[in-house]
Write a protein that holds these residues in place. Structure first.
Motif, PDB file in Angstrom:
ATOM      1  N   UNK A  46       0.820  -1.210   0.000  1.00  0.00           N
ATOM      2  CA  UNK A  46       0.000   0.000   0.000  1.00  0.00           C
ATOM      3  C   UNK A  46       0.850   1.254   0.000  1.00  0.00           C
ATOM      4  N   UNK A  47       2.115   1.133  -0.369  1.00  0.00           N
ATOM      5  CA  UNK A  47       2.972   2.313  -0.374  1.00  0.00           C
ATOM      6  C   UNK A  47       2.601   3.218  -1.533  1.00  0.00           C
ATOM      7  N   UNK A  48       2.813   4.505  -1.326  1.00  0.00           N
ATOM      8  CA  UNK A  48       2.590   5.495  -2.372  1.00  0.00           C
ATOM      9  C   UNK A  48       3.744   5.359  -3.366  1.00  0.00           C
ATOM     10  N   UNK A  49       3.490   4.712  -4.511  1.00  0.00           N
ATOM     11  CA  UNK A  49       4.593   4.251  -5.360  1.00  0.00           C
ATOM     12  C   UNK A  49       5.550   5.347  -5.784  1.00  0.00           C
ATOM     13  N   UNK A  50       5.030   6.456  -6.315  1.00  0.00           N
ATOM     14  CA  UNK A  50       5.912   7.480  -6.867  1.00  0.00           C
ATOM     15  C   UNK A  50       6.788   8.089  -5.784  1.00  0.00           C
ATOM     16  N   UNK A  51       6.184   8.439  -4.643  1.00  0.00           N
ATOM     17  CA  UNK A  51       6.964   9.055  -3.571  1.00  0.00           C
ATOM     18  C   UNK A  51       7.942   8.055  -2.977  1.00  0.00           C
ATOM     19  N   UNK A  97       4.523  23.342 -16.153  1.00  0.00           N
ATOM     20  CA  UNK A  97       3.954  22.001 -15.969  1.00  0.00           C
ATOM     21  C   UNK A  97       3.778  21.698 -14.480  1.00  0.00           C
ATOM     22  N   UNK A  98       4.804  22.002 -13.677  1.00  0.00           N
ATOM     23  CA  UNK A  98       4.682  21.671 -12.258  1.00  0.00           C
ATOM     24  C   UNK A  98       3.663  22.559 -11.568  1.00  0.00           C
ATOM     25  N   UNK A  99       3.490  23.809 -12.025  1.00  0.00           N
ATOM     26  CA  UNK A  99       2.468  24.638 -11.388  1.00  0.00           C
ATOM     27  C   UNK A  99       1.084  24.122 -11.753  1.00  0.00           C
ATOM     28  N   UNK A 100       0.927  23.559 -12.955  1.00  0.00           N
ATOM     29  CA  UNK A 100      -0.356  22.943 -13.301  1.00  0.00           C
ATOM     30  C   UNK A 100      -0.642  21.754 -12.399  1.00  0.00           C
ATOM     31  N   UNK A 101       0.411  20.981 -12.112  1.00  0.00           N
ATOM     32  CA  UNK A 101       0.220  19.840 -11.211  1.00  0.00           C
ATOM     33  C   UNK A 101      -0.152  20.321  -9.812  1.00  0.00           C
ATOM     34  N   UNK A 102       0.485  21.408  -9.348  1.00  0.00           N
ATOM     35  CA  UNK A 102       0.166  21.951  -8.025  1.00  0.00           C
ATOM     36  C   UNK A 102      -1.317  22.265  -7.941  1.00  0.00           C
ATOM     37  N   UNK A 126       2.317  19.592  -3.102  1.00  0.00           N
ATOM     38  CA  UNK A 126       3.417  20.263  -2.412  1.00  0.00           C
ATOM     39  C   UNK A 126       4.750  19.951  -3.072  1.00  0.00           C
ATOM     40  N   UNK A 127       4.977  18.697  -3.443  1.00  0.00           N
ATOM     41  CA  UNK A 127       6.249  18.358  -4.086  1.00  0.00           C
ATOM     42  C   UNK A 127       6.360  19.028  -5.452  1.00  0.00           C
ATOM     43  N   UNK A 128       5.245  19.186  -6.162  1.00  0.00           N
ATOM     44  CA  UNK A 128       5.311  19.916  -7.439  1.00  0.00           C
ATOM     45  C   UNK A 128       5.627  21.379  -7.207  1.00  0.00           C
ATOM     46  N   UNK A 129       5.160  21.900  -6.079  1.00  0.00           N
ATOM     47  CA  UNK A 129       5.509  23.293  -5.758  1.00  0.00           C
ATOM     48  C   UNK A 129       7.013  23.424  -5.582  1.00  0.00           C
ATOM     49  N   UNK A 130       7.650  22.395  -4.991  1.00  0.00           N
ATOM     50  CA  UNK A 130       9.109  22.439  -4.849  1.00  0.00           C
ATOM     51  C   UNK A 130       9.770  22.538  -6.212  1.00  0.00           C
ATOM     52  N   UNK A 131       9.267  21.744  -7.174  1.00  0.00           N
ATOM     53  CA  UNK A 131       9.851  21.786  -8.528  1.00  0.00           C
ATOM     54  C   UNK A 131       9.658  23.173  -9.136  1.00  0.00           C
TER      55      UNK A 131
END
Lengths: 338, 102, 190
Positions: free
Chosen positions: A71-76, C15-20, C30-35
């Motif tokens: 159940x791990x979050x694959x990408x992260x 692209x990353x701001x669209x993901x955010x 949040x991780x896309x915001x880092x990018x």
């Protein structure tokens, strides 16, 4: 090709060669040193004195089964070990490893990235190390990993402040963020750790906390949270965390050596050209070895800090001490002593 | 002479600002609205630095310095408020946080 | 070369701001915001503000976003569910509105032509110049921002505290009946 680009790539290759060998060498050193401290032989089967133990470990890492929690979050989960390597292999680009080299009419500073914002870039990139810990803990879908991850990030951001302030105090007499200027300053004055002994002490303790080394290794405590944030990682992913931890240690040790112990310079030695560059690099590596030995020595000597003791130390002891150090160094610089 | 005209930087900043605005208006999660606001602040920072470069004046960079500090303060207080709201109402969904309505 | 770097990091930022803005999981946003912040930092360096680029990574990506992640994990925020039917129209209004906004800005600049950026002078890039200006011309804003940060720290600490006399006894001060019990026990022992 642009000669500056070629020079930069070669310099990066040299530094990369130094820093990627840290992990296997430290693997052997750590295990033999801890065995010596604990009065037992340590690895001595694989090759003379167990010198090929890192090779055996590398083979083990490569062939071990790669288990991903269901159940791990694959990408992260997959990104966390990569994110751990990112600050490790980008922070050492501002460490100078020799005097300026003159090749074919152009002077090449022996730093991979001779930017104006030297130390600031190091601090900025090393602050990204938090993400791998937090994401590894979160993505593993495991309560103990999550706890380990959150504790690790809280620890890292708390000690970042003390680290930054102690580094800032070193910059005051030098008037520059560039590490080359700091080394030049230490060549003409006494090594920085003598007038700024308080700052050095704060830096030492903060760097133990920043690299998750004992006595601050609660995030990956082997007896507390199984293995903390990297519980669910096996084989090559664990090797990535392992490599990242040692390389981070080496990069921070290199920074400490450059800030407080004169970096690549030896007092009284002023060689130039290729010989000077090689002597500088060897001196830096030798000082790095001493630092890593101190890291290992402290690890197997002291018990671990509890989480609340750790936070209390970071905020209530080290931060005021580092501010006091900054004021003292500012006063000494104004008085003309530094 | 730089090969990238300033209008490219300004259009990029406008695009980021617009994306941030869309996010701030359409998300239900309070934290996501916050992230979109940070995006808008970054777009403004990019505009300031671009103009600072074009006019050769350092004032733009200094204003960005202050904007970053204010953004940090705002993020800290805002997130603390979110924690307090969550403790009281058990939700961050902005559609349900309507105690003061009407 | 500079155009190449600009195009790569501008595309990455968009692209990353669209993901955010569009991703349902707060941690991914949040991780896309880092990018995005990283790409904007690179653009700062391209524009001749390396100090601001380093500060961007140090403050934004290294501290503010970590704070966001902390709060997300503390509150255990789940992925957002599907938007209820009534609110889906909002997206259809917001996106054309945003496009019109960009169009207007673009129109302004295509009309004016595309003035080239001035060449980078060492004076503009220099850290010393920035620091000198900060501590001479802009000393008052500097001090006020310091005060603002102090107020923010105090405010955040107070706002996120539990009430000391919470009914469920979760406050930092011990409940009165527990204190009375302990006192009685200590007095009972000789």
């Amino acid at each position: 090709m642009n000669p500056a680009l070629v020079a930069t790539l070669l310099k990066y290759a040299v530094m990369f060669g130094v820093f990627i060998n840290v992990a296997p060498i430290m693997n052997w050193v750590e295990r033999r040193a801890c065995a010596y401290i604990q009065d037992r032989p340590g690895p001595n089967r694989v090759g003379p004195l167990g010198l090929f133990q890192p090779l055996a470990d590398a083979a083990k890492f490569m062939f071990k089964e790669d288990v991903t929690p269901a159940a791990a979050d694959k990408l992260l989960y997959l990104m966390a070990p990569v994110l751990a390597l990112l600050p490790a292999f980008t922070t050492f680009v501002i460490i100078p490893f020799g005097p300026d080299l003159t090749v074919g009419g152009r002077t090449i500073p022996l730093v991979v990235a001779p930017v104006d914002t030297g130390v600031l870039l190091f601090l900025a990139l090393s602050s990204l190390a938090v993400y791998s810990l937090v994401l590894a803990g979160y993505a593993s879908n495991n309560k103990f990993s999550l706890l380990g991850g959150i504790r690790a990030s809280a620890q890292l951001i708390s000690y970042e402040l003390a680290l930054t302030l102690s580094v800032l105090a070193v910059l005051l007499p030098v008037n520059s963020f560039r590490l080359a200027d700091i080394v030049a300053y230490q060549q003409t004055h006494v090594w920085n750790f003598i007038p700024q002994i308080l700052g050095f002490f704060v830096f030492l303790v903060a760097s133990f906390a920043e690299t998750n080394r004992l006595p601050f290794d609660l995030p990956e405590a082997e007896s507390e949270l199984i293995a903390g944030f990297h519980t669910e990682y096996s084989a090559m992913r664990f090797a990535a965390f392992f490599q990242a931890e040692y390389t981070n240690m080496a990069a921070l040790a290199a920074l400490g050596v450059t800030l407080f112990f004169g970096g690549w310079s030896l007092p009284g030695v002023h060689l130039g050209g290729w010989l000077g560059a090689i002597v500088g690099l060897v001196t830096l590596i030798a000082k790095l070895c001493v630092c890593m030995a101190v890291f290992v020595w402290v690890r197997w000597t002291f018990p671990r800090f509890r989480y609340d003791q750790l936070m209390r130390l970071g905020w209530k002891v080290l931060l005021p001490l580092s501010i006091l150090n900054l004021i003292l160094v500012a006063a000494m610089t104004l008085a003309g002593w530094l | 002479m730089s090969s990238v005209p300033i209008s490219w930087y300004l259009m990029l900043a406008a695009l980021l600002f617009a994306i941030g605005t869309v996010g701030a208006l359409t998300r239900r999660n309070g934290i996501s609205i916050f992230l979109s606001i940070e995006l808008m602040l970054n777009a403004a920072n990019l505009t300031l630095v671009a103009f600072s470069r074009q006019m050769g004046d350092r004032t733009g960079q200094l204003i960005v310095f202050f904007v970053m500090a204010v953004a940090a303060a705002e993020a800290a207080v805002g997130l603390a408020l979110f924690i307090a709201v969550f403790r009281a109402r058990r939700t961050i969904d902005v559609n349900r946080l309507n105690l003061m309505r009407g | 070369m500079e155009t190449f770097i600009f195009l790569i990091f501008a595309a990455l930022a968009v692209v990353s701001s669209l993901v955010v803005v569009m991703h349902r999981s707060p941690v991914y946003a949040t991780m896309s915001l880092v990018v995005t912040l990283f790409s904007v930092a690179v653009l700062f360096v391209l524009l001749g503000a390396p100090f601001l680029g380093a500060l961007q990574i140090l403050i934004y990506a290294g501290a503010i976003v970590v704070l966001f992640l902390f709060v997300i994990m503390l509150l255990n925020l789940q992925k957002e569910g599907e938007a209820a039917g009534r609110w889906r129209g909002q997206l259809w209004v917001a996106i054309p509105g945003a496009l019109i906004f960009i169009g207007m800005v673009g129109l302004v600049f295509w009309r004016q032509g595309a003035p080239d950026l001035q060449p980078l002078t060492p004076d503009l890039v220099s850290l010393k110049g920035l620091a000198t200006a900060l501590f001479t011309d802009y000393l008052l804003p500097f001090e006020i921002v310091g005060l603002l940060l102090l107020v923010a720290v105090i405010g955040a600490t107070v706002a996120a505290r539990r009430a000391p006399d919470a009914a469920d006894g979760s406050g930092p001060l011990p409940r009165e009946d527990f204190v009375a019990e302990e006192t009685a026990r200590k007095e009972a022992r000789p």
